[in-house]
Scaffold this motif. Structure first.
Motif, short mmCIF file in Angstrom:
data_model
loop_
_atom_site.label_atom_id
_atom_site.label_comp_id
_atom_site.label_asym_id
_atom_site.label_seq_id
_atom_site.Cartn_x
_atom_site.Cartn_y
_atom_site.Cartn_z
N ARG A 1 -41.43 61.57 -45.97
CA ARG A 1 -41.34 62.17 -47.32
C ARG A 1 -40.54 61.27 -48.26
NH1 ARG A 1 -41.04 67.09 -44.35
NH2 ARG A 1 -38.76 66.96 -44.24
N ALA A 2 -39.45 60.71 -47.75
CA ALA A 2 -38.65 59.80 -48.58
C ALA A 2 -39.45 58.57 -48.96
CB ALA A 2 -37.38 59.41 -47.84
N LEU A 3 -40.23 58.06 -48.03
CA LEU A 3 -41.07 56.89 -48.29
C LEU A 3 -42.11 57.21 -49.35
CD1 LEU A 3 -41.73 53.95 -47.29
CD2 LEU A 3 -43.43 55.03 -45.78
N ALA A 4 -42.74 58.38 -49.23
CA ALA A 4 -43.75 58.79 -50.22
C ALA A 4 -43.12 58.96 -51.60
CB ALA A 4 -44.41 60.09 -49.78
N ASP A 5 -41.92 59.51 -51.65
CA ASP A 5 -41.23 59.67 -52.94
C ASP A 5 -40.90 58.31 -53.56
OD1 ASP A 5 -41.33 62.41 -52.67
OD2 ASP A 5 -39.27 62.61 -51.95
N THR A 6 -40.50 57.37 -52.72
CA THR A 6 -40.13 56.04 -53.21
C THR A 6 -41.31 55.37 -53.90
OG1 THR A 6 -38.45 55.72 -51.49
CG2 THR A 6 -39.36 53.74 -52.50
N PHE A 7 -42.50 55.56 -53.36
CA PHE A 7 -43.68 54.87 -53.90
C PHE A 7 -44.63 55.81 -54.66
CE2 PHE A 7 -42.42 52.06 -50.34
CZ PHE A 7 -42.23 50.89 -51.08
N ALA A 8 -44.15 56.97 -55.03
CA ALA A 8 -44.99 57.92 -55.77
C ALA A 8 -45.51 57.28 -57.06
CB ALA A 8 -44.19 59.17 -56.10
N GLY A 9 -46.81 57.36 -57.26
CA GLY A 9 -47.42 56.82 -58.47
C GLY A 9 -47.72 55.34 -58.43
N ASP A 10 -47.38 54.67 -57.35
CA ASP A 10 -47.62 53.23 -57.23
C ASP A 10 -49.02 53.02 -56.63
OD1 ASP A 10 -47.67 50.51 -56.59
OD2 ASP A 10 -45.53 50.46 -56.13
N VAL A 11 -49.95 52.54 -57.42
CA VAL A 11 -51.33 52.42 -56.98
C VAL A 11 -51.54 51.29 -55.98
CG1 VAL A 11 -52.23 53.43 -59.10
CG2 VAL A 11 -51.93 50.94 -58.95
N GLN A 12 -50.56 50.41 -55.83
CA GLN A 12 -50.69 49.30 -54.89
C GLN A 12 -50.17 49.65 -53.50
OE1 GLN A 12 -49.37 46.08 -58.12
NE2 GLN A 12 -49.96 45.12 -56.19
N VAL A 13 -49.57 50.81 -53.35
CA VAL A 13 -48.97 51.19 -52.08
C VAL A 13 -49.52 52.52 -51.60
CG1 VAL A 13 -46.82 51.71 -50.86
CG2 VAL A 13 -46.83 49.99 -52.69
N LYS A 14 -49.89 52.56 -50.33
CA LYS A 14 -50.23 53.81 -49.66
C LYS A 14 -49.12 54.12 -48.66
CE LYS A 14 -55.30 53.65 -49.88
NZ LYS A 14 -56.55 53.63 -49.08
N ALA A 15 -48.38 55.20 -48.90
CA ALA A 15 -47.35 55.65 -47.97
C ALA A 15 -47.96 56.75 -47.12
CB ALA A 15 -46.13 56.16 -48.73
N ILE A 16 -48.08 56.53 -45.82
CA ILE A 16 -48.88 57.38 -44.95
C ILE A 16 -48.02 57.95 -43.83
CG2 ILE A 16 -50.93 57.46 -43.49
CD1 ILE A 16 -51.81 54.85 -45.00
N HIS A 17 -48.04 59.28 -43.69
CA HIS A 17 -47.31 59.96 -42.61
C HIS A 17 -48.18 59.90 -41.36
CE1 HIS A 17 -45.47 63.94 -40.92
NE2 HIS A 17 -45.02 62.86 -40.29
N LEU A 18 -47.96 58.88 -40.55
CA LEU A 18 -48.81 58.65 -39.38
C LEU A 18 -48.08 57.72 -38.42
CD1 LEU A 18 -51.78 59.03 -38.25
CD2 LEU A 18 -52.30 56.81 -39.29
N ASP A 19 -48.36 57.88 -37.14
CA ASP A 19 -47.85 56.96 -36.13
C ASP A 19 -48.45 55.58 -36.40
OD1 ASP A 19 -47.18 55.50 -33.88
OD2 ASP A 19 -47.66 57.11 -32.47
N GLY A 20 -47.60 54.60 -36.65
CA GLY A 20 -48.07 53.27 -36.97
C GLY A 20 -48.90 52.63 -35.86
N TRP A 21 -48.64 53.01 -34.61
CA TRP A 21 -49.44 52.48 -33.52
C TRP A 21 -50.89 52.92 -33.66
CZ3 TRP A 21 -47.13 48.64 -31.68
CH2 TRP A 21 -45.80 48.64 -31.28
#
Length: 268
Positions: free
Chosen positions: A111-131
């Motif tokens: 959630r903190a990651l998504a808030d940090t990049f909210a509205g940034d079209v160049q970044v997708k912040a995804i709640h998912l296991d990176g593996w």
């Protein structure tokens, strides 16, 4: 700092060509860290690391200037002492045509990651296991770029897990660059990890090790390692220079040293 200085140089290497690239950060964290927080002040990591670097002449070295500039920008924008995690560092170095996919499994951090990049079209912040992302989201449509793998090393068997996932990921994206950070605590663990990578049949692997002091009897962090698969042209020489410039700034004893091991040759 060792990881981030080399990461910044990898990103800069992709910018030699105009064509867009994508970076995947599989264990992204929260994006930006508060150096004025109680936890940061308690560990004193900033004083022993980034503060020393930013006060030294090393920050103006041509191979470190982009990294130093990104750190300074994030610190000034935050309104308090701050340091960029890997996704924010990457973001500060991207051009308008480049993209970042940042993955975080921990719900609060995601959630903190998504808030940090909210509205940034160049970044997708995804709640998912990176593996899982290594299997589901490779290769990117851009066809160029890299994957940063920086797991927490909280579970047993992490080194072998990395090798297993890398073998599958490289098969999916043979042209991609993969960078894997690992802590250096026990010499035997590092040696076994390097041997497993050498035996993995993955080509073109460099291991970049940076030790602030030599191995001791205690099981404690003495250094930082970065494995790079399919490094950009000329990166090995640049990485060696970066580590040699950082060594006198960050060393804790006269036994501090750094080096590059070729774990697998390029595919002919």
């Amino acid at each position: 700092m060792h990881k981030h200085a080399l990461l910044a140089r990898l990103v800069e290497s992709f910018k030699r060509k105009d064509k867009a690239f994508r970076v995947y950060d599989t264990h992204a964290g929260i994006g930006v860290y508060d150096l004025a927080s109680e936890a940061a002040l308690r560990t004193g990591e900033a004083k022993a690391g980034i503060d020393l670097f930013m006060a030294s002449s090393a920050r103006s070295h041509p191979l470190l200037a982009a990294y130093a500039g990104a750190v300074e920008t994030v610190d000034s924008e935050a309104g308090h002492r701050a340091y960029p995690g890997s996704p924010m560092l990457i973001r500060r170095l991207l051009r308008p045509q480049d993209r970042l996919s940042a993955y975080e499994l921990h719900p609060e951090d995601a959630r903190a990651l998504a808030d940090t990049f909210a509205g940034d079209v160049q970044v997708k912040a995804i709640h998912l296991d990176g593996w899982l992302a290594l299997g589901a989201h490779l290769p990117p449509k851009e066809k160029r770029g890299m994957v940063l793998i920086d797991p927490p090393f909280e579970e047993a068997g992490e080194f072998q897990r990395i090798v297993d996932h890398l073998q599958k990921a490289v098969r999916r994206w043979a042209g991609g660059t993969f960078a894997v950070w690992y802590p250096i605590k026990r010499k035997s663990d590092v040696g076994q990890f390097h041997e497993a990578l050498s035996a993995s049949l993955i080509p073109d692997i460099l291991a970049l090790d940076f030790l602030r002091e030599d191995f001791g009897a205690e099981d404690r962090l003495v250094g930082s390692g970065l494995v790079v698969i399919n490094p950009p042209y000329g990166f090995a020489g640049e990485a060696r220079t970066i580590m040699e410039v950082l060594l006198p700034v960050l060393s804790r004893s006269s036994t501090a040293h750094c080096g590059i091991n070729v774990l697998a040759a390029e595919r002919i």
